[in-house]
Design a protein around this motif. Structure first.
Motif, PDB file in Angstrom:
ATOM      1  N   LYS A  78      -4.222   8.760  11.660  1.00  0.00           N
ATOM      2  CA  LYS A  78      -4.038   8.465  10.193  1.00  0.00           C
ATOM      3  C   LYS A  78      -3.854   6.936   9.994  1.00  0.00           C
ATOM      4  N   THR A 108       2.475   0.837  12.623  1.00  0.00           N
ATOM      5  CA  THR A 108       1.322   1.673  11.788  1.00  0.00           C
ATOM      6  C   THR A 108       0.068   1.266  12.092  1.00  0.00           C
ATOM      7  N   ARG A 139       0.788  -1.107  -0.119  1.00  0.00           N
ATOM      8  CA  ARG A 139       0.048  -0.104   0.074  1.00  0.00           C
ATOM      9  C   ARG A 139       1.014   1.378  -0.074  1.00  0.00           C
ATOM     10  N   ASP A 199      -0.436   4.192   1.335  1.00  0.00           N
ATOM     11  CA  ASP A 199      -1.036   5.273   1.921  1.00  0.00           C
ATOM     12  C   ASP A 199      -0.844   4.961   3.605  1.00  0.00           C
ATOM     13  N   VAL A 200       0.360   4.434   3.862  1.00  0.00           N
ATOM     14  CA  VAL A 200       0.331   3.955   5.123  1.00  0.00           C
ATOM     15  C   VAL A 200       1.405   4.634   5.896  1.00  0.00           C
ATOM     16  N   TRP A 221      -4.476   3.673   8.102  1.00  0.00           N
ATOM     17  CA  TRP A 221      -4.941   3.530   6.849  1.00  0.00           C
ATOM     18  C   TRP A 221      -6.266   2.715   6.394  1.00  0.00           C
ATOM     19  N   LYS A 267       5.916   8.270   5.899  1.00  0.00           N
ATOM     20  CA  LYS A 267       5.156   7.130   4.968  1.00  0.00           C
ATOM     21  C   LYS A 267       5.996   5.741   5.239  1.00  0.00           C
TER      22      LYS A 267
END
Length: 542
Positions: free
Chosen positions: A235, A214, A121, A123-124, A237, A136
């Protein structure tokens, strides 16, 4: 007459065990014998109204986590917290029937089974920490985390990995030394969450108290023997967590945990056992979630040092213990069923035909064997356990059986989990007792407890070493055909059983006490508590 004497001893020792230590079993889970078909079916709390945001969920653990560094953890206490802070590349679904994407969107496997290519991914983001500000995640982090696990894991969780190669920020190849059918499953373990290098190396040995991942909740504080406080990761994901935070607290006394549920001090009590199960079951203000788990409780003999290095001594000790009575004495409220094999019935490698090969209770035969081994008058022996209620009761009963039937003096040594796990891995314990829970794949039981490669880890701290068993276990990893793998594991089991490595006495249930305001919680056979994922989002009703 002997049966009546033994029954009296059992009653006395159960009382002694209860007064000696008021705490819960040292690990979750189990599928009772004969209930394998639905062993992994999940139970869910029913939502009441529309989800609402806010609130802090407090979860009790039966023992105190020692270290949250993914490569150092050895018990389910740590993994519950680690799983909430971090994510793995892939994960199991709630029924433990298939592996699904997580940080990896997709993957392919080479024809020779040696190379796994993961698409990640994009968007992590990591939670902010002292040494990075919430950057990121990239493939470099995956490489660092997995290779760190391969090199440093206390439980050899990625011993099949050779190395990783970064192709781009969102693509990585993992190379195995040889084909391994359980690589993807191994990646789902909390010990293989993806972490930022800056935090792990910046904190060094203290990273376990400052874990960054994460996941849906970030570690705010970790107070040893007190609590771990987590706060929402805005945030995240996969979803926006409903809860503001999660607190994990060690509560070793099960009755105390249930009382805390009643008063609202905690919302979820994991790993309930003993009288606490009955109290929760009978109290309408508390919901008891029960399901068969993937679990074995066992007493493991030293295979290298001391009297139990002699197979006749091990056989004598097994024959001197009535497993059904011992299990009934430890689990008085149907929290478990008697076991016989070192693999839970919920595993697809279980072979019920081998149950007949296990030793029956035979005190007279046990005395004869011990005399033949050169110990007609018995000997002194130490057993090591964690300081939890079911282990204390079990050890007290074990002590009574061996004294009465073999004149063996068993000294019981209790300690908190961290100390116990170090002793268990050291190879110096005459006998240690614990429980093991993991996935349906037999690898996570048989390889981790009986393969010679695991000697020196907690799983095989007693030095079991049998080339024939190693060969079966190794061959089972070279094919992805589950039927062929199952046959090889059954052959390994047959050899293991004849070596009399220990007493595998119980398959425990997963028992959770839940307050009525907890909504959307899904119970799993592996005992994992999932708070927020792509398809689970726990909330507290008002």
């Amino acid at each position: 007459m002997k049966k009546r004497i033994l029954t009296a001893i059992l009653c006395l020792t159960v009382s002694a065990g209860l007064s000696a230590c008021g705490s819960n079993s040292s690990a979750p889970q189990t599928p009772p014998s004969g209930e394998t078909q639905n062993a992994n079916a999940a139970e869910t709390t029913q939502p009441a109204g529309d989800p609402v945001s806010g609130g802090v969920m407090t979860i009790s653990l039966p023992a105190s986590p020692k270290n949250l560094d993914p490569v150092k953890y050895t018990g389910t206490y740590e993994s519950q917290i680690i799983d909430t802070i971090g994510d793995t590349l892939v994960e199991y679904n709630s029924e433990l029937t298939e592996i699904k994407p997580s940080l990896a969107k997709s993957w392919t496997v080479s024809e020779d089974g040696l190379t796994y290519t993961f698409s990640l991914r994009d968007d992590v983001y990591f939670q902010p920490g002292k040494f990075q500000d919430g950057r990121k995640m990239t493939a470099e982090d995956v490489k660092y985390s997995l290779e760190r696990s391969k090199e440093k894991s206390a439980m050899n969780r990625l011993d099949m990995l050779d190395h990783c190669e970064v192709i781009s920020d969102t693509e990585i190849k993992c190379y195995l030394a040889e084909p391994n059918a359980v690589f993807l499953t191994a990646l789902t373990d909390a010990g293989n969450i993806i972490i930022p290098k800056e935090e792990a190396e910046g904190w060094g040995d203290d990273f376990g108290a400052h874990l960054v991942g994460t996941g849906p909740f970030a570690l705010e504080t970790f107070e040893l023997d007190q609590q771990a406080t987590l706060v929402r990761n805005d945030k995240y994901w996969a979803a926006s967590p409903y809860l503001d935070g999660v607190i994990y607290k060690p509560v070793s006394d099960g009755n105390q945990a249930v009382n805390a549920l009643r008063t609202g001090e905690i919302n979820l009590a994991t790993s309930l056992s003993g009288e606490a199960v009955k109290i929760a079951r009978d109290d309408s203000s508390v919901k008891l979630m029960e399901m068969p788990g993937l679990h074995i409780a066992y007493i493991y003999f030293n295979q290298v040092n001391g009297p139990t290095a002699d197979i006749k001594v091990r056989e004598a000790i097994i024959k001197a213990v009535n497993v059904e009575e011992l299990t009934a004495g430890v689990y008085q409220y149907q929290e478990a069923k008697p076991a016989s094999l070192p693999l839970p019935p919920g595993s697809w490698g279980y072979d019920s035909s081998l149950e007949a090969e296990t030793l029956a209770y035979d005190p007279e035969g046990a005395k004869k064997l011990l005399a033949e081994a050169g110990y007609p008058d018995g000997f002194d022996m130490d057993i090591y356990i964690s300081n939890t209620e079911s282990r204390v009761k079990m050890a007290t009963l074990f002590q009574a059986y061996l004294k009465q039937n073999l004149n063996i003096n068993v000294n019981i040594n209790t300690s908190e989990w961290g100390t116990f796990s170090e002793i268990g891995a050291s190879g110096k314990a005459d006998v240690f007792a614990m429980s093991w829970t993991w996935y349906p794949d037999p690898y996570f039981f048989l390889n981790k407890i009986f393969h010679s490669d695991a000697i020196g880890s907690l799983g095989n701290g007693q030095g079991f070493n049998n080339p024939e068993v190693d060969k079966y276990l190794d061959d089972a990893l070279l094919t992805t055909d589950q039927a062929k793998r199952a046959e090889l594991y059954k052959k390994a089991l047959a050899v293991i059983v004849k070596q009399y490595p220990g007493i595998f006495y119980a398959n425990e249930n997963v028992n959770w006490g839940v307050s009525p305001n907890v909504q959307g919680l899904v119970q799993r056979a592996d005992g994992k508590v999932k708070i927020c994922t792509s398809d689970i989002n726990v909330w507290l009703s008002k």
